[in-house]
Design an enzyme around this catalytic site. Structure first.
Site, mmCIF file in Angstrom:
data_model
loop_
_atom_site.group_PDB
_atom_site.id
_atom_site.type_symbol
_atom_site.label_atom_id
_atom_site.label_comp_id
_atom_site.label_asym_id
_atom_site.label_seq_id
_atom_site.Cartn_x
_atom_site.Cartn_y
_atom_site.Cartn_z
ATOM 1 N N PRO A 9 -42.972 6.417 29.210
ATOM 2 C CA PRO A 9 -42.673 5.310 30.093
ATOM 3 C C PRO A 9 -42.295 3.963 29.518
ATOM 4 O O PRO A 9 -43.044 3.482 28.781
ATOM 5 C CB PRO A 9 -43.762 5.374 31.013
ATOM 6 N N ASN A 10 -41.418 3.219 29.917
ATOM 7 C CA ASN A 10 -40.845 2.011 29.719
ATOM 8 C C ASN A 10 -40.214 1.800 28.268
ATOM 9 O O ASN A 10 -39.916 0.635 27.786
ATOM 10 C CB ASN A 10 -42.079 0.958 29.804
ATOM 11 N N ARG A 17 -38.165 -7.086 27.222
ATOM 12 C CA ARG A 17 -39.204 -8.105 27.181
ATOM 13 C C ARG A 17 -40.333 -7.717 26.532
ATOM 14 O O ARG A 17 -40.105 -6.789 25.543
ATOM 15 C CB ARG A 17 -39.879 -7.771 28.617
ATOM 16 N N TYR A 22 -43.145 -5.685 20.674
ATOM 17 C CA TYR A 22 -42.265 -4.676 20.439
ATOM 18 C C TYR A 22 -41.067 -4.860 19.768
ATOM 19 O O TYR A 22 -40.209 -3.906 19.473
ATOM 20 C CB TYR A 22 -42.081 -3.951 21.609
ATOM 21 N N ASN A 74 -43.720 9.050 20.950
ATOM 22 C CA ASN A 74 -44.605 8.053 21.449
ATOM 23 C C ASN A 74 -44.565 8.020 22.895
ATOM 24 O O ASN A 74 -43.693 7.895 23.878
ATOM 25 C CB ASN A 74 -43.503 6.713 21.195
ATOM 26 N N ALA A 77 -47.786 4.719 27.689
ATOM 27 C CA ALA A 77 -49.103 4.593 28.313
ATOM 28 C C ALA A 77 -49.731 5.798 28.388
ATOM 29 O O ALA A 77 -50.934 5.910 28.462
ATOM 30 C CB ALA A 77 -48.690 3.982 29.545
ATOM 31 N N GLU A 98 -47.532 11.503 16.209
ATOM 32 C CA GLU A 98 -47.507 10.478 17.002
ATOM 33 C C GLU A 98 -47.173 9.151 16.442
ATOM 34 O O GLU A 98 -47.534 8.661 15.532
ATOM 35 C CB GLU A 98 -48.941 10.396 17.637
ATOM 36 N N HIS A 100 -46.528 4.834 17.291
ATOM 37 C CA HIS A 100 -46.510 3.647 18.040
ATOM 38 C C HIS A 100 -45.938 2.503 17.452
ATOM 39 O O HIS A 100 -46.181 2.414 16.232
ATOM 40 C CB HIS A 100 -47.985 3.386 18.475
ATOM 41 N N ARG A 107 -55.027 -3.875 19.984
ATOM 42 C CA ARG A 107 -54.934 -4.572 21.352
ATOM 43 C C ARG A 107 -56.141 -4.578 22.577
ATOM 44 O O ARG A 107 -57.198 -4.187 21.809
ATOM 45 C CB ARG A 107 -53.784 -4.031 21.802
HETATM 46 O O1 CA2 Z 1 -46.806 0.589 20.623
HETATM 47 C C1 CA2 Z 1 -46.332 1.309 21.131
HETATM 48 O O2 CA2 Z 1 -45.472 1.872 20.898
HETATM 49 C C2 CA2 Z 1 -47.044 1.637 22.549
HETATM 50 O O3 CA2 Z 1 -46.902 3.344 22.879
HETATM 51 C C3 CA2 Z 1 -46.131 1.292 23.437
HETATM 52 C C4 CA2 Z 1 -46.563 1.377 24.977
HETATM 53 C C5 CA2 Z 1 -47.891 0.933 25.116
HETATM 54 O O4 CA2 Z 1 -48.394 1.258 26.477
HETATM 55 C C6 CA2 Z 1 -48.980 1.549 24.305
HETATM 56 O O5 CA2 Z 1 -50.270 1.040 24.543
HETATM 57 C C7 CA2 Z 1 -48.349 1.382 22.785
HETATM 58 C C8 CA2 Z 1 -45.577 0.621 25.898
HETATM 59 C C9 CA2 Z 1 -44.172 1.116 26.364
HETATM 60 C C10 CA2 Z 1 -43.393 -0.108 26.291
HETATM 61 O O6 CA2 Z 1 -43.483 -1.052 27.101
HETATM 62 C C11 CA2 Z 1 -42.632 -2.231 27.181
HETATM 63 C C12 CA2 Z 1 -42.943 -3.158 27.951
HETATM 64 C C13 CA2 Z 1 -42.223 -4.221 27.944
HETATM 65 C C14 CA2 Z 1 -40.816 -4.136 27.242
HETATM 66 C C15 CA2 Z 1 -40.663 -3.287 26.512
HETATM 67 C C16 CA2 Z 1 -41.462 -2.101 26.571
#
Ligand code: CA2
Length: 143
Positions: A9-10, A17, A22, A74, A77, A98, A100, A107
């Protein structure tokens, strides 16, 4: 050799953002980077991204039936919540790495748990998008 790259997700919002966490590159940039490495290595690569846990489970299962050789994932969340993804990776028995983009261990405390980790041959974290390239190479080197 066929490698499937799965993002949770996301991850489709990469570059839009929170660039301080990221980076500035987009999900399309990520796919282009991994595709270029796959071309150089002479391997087939496919991509899947979903915001839905069940769709991610379905895709992991389908990878088994499609004869995929390895998975780069990846779970975003869902890393920190999903026993379903852990069970799916265990069930198909495909070598899985896996990845990230950030280092979740640096974090919030709730990001330090990874359910899927025990089913994976390796975890790469905090290397930005290059982590996906490293995961692809790792799976190719195992063959
Ligand atoms: O660091 C990573 O790759 C994570 O898997 C990214 C996830 C986070 O929940 C993990 O703890 C670590 C978040 C996905 C992306 O979220 C975004 C939020 C805002 C803008 C772009 C991506």
């Amino acid at each position: 050799m066929h490698i499937l790259v799965i993002n949770g997700p996301n991850m489709n919002l990469l570059g839009i953002r929170q660039p301080e966490i990221y980076g500035k590159e987009t999900y399309e940039d990520l796919k282009a980077l991994v595709q270029a490495e796959a071309d150089a290595l002479g391997v087939r690569v496919s991509f899947f991204q979903s915001n839905h846990e069940g769709a991610l489970v379905d895709t992991i299962q389908q990878a088994y039936f499609d004869g995929v050789d390895g998975i780069v994932i990846n779970p975003a969340a869902y890393t920190h919540t999903s026993v379903a993804l852990l069970d799916a990776v265990k069930a198909v028995g495909l070598p899985t790495v896996e990845v990230h983009v950030s280092d979740p261990d640096q974090r919030e405390a709730f990001r330090r748990v990874s359910y899927i980790r025990t089913a994976c041959v390796a975890t790469i974290r905090g290397h930005g998008l290059l982590g996906y390239v490293e995961a692809l190479r790792l799976l190719c080197d195992r063959k």
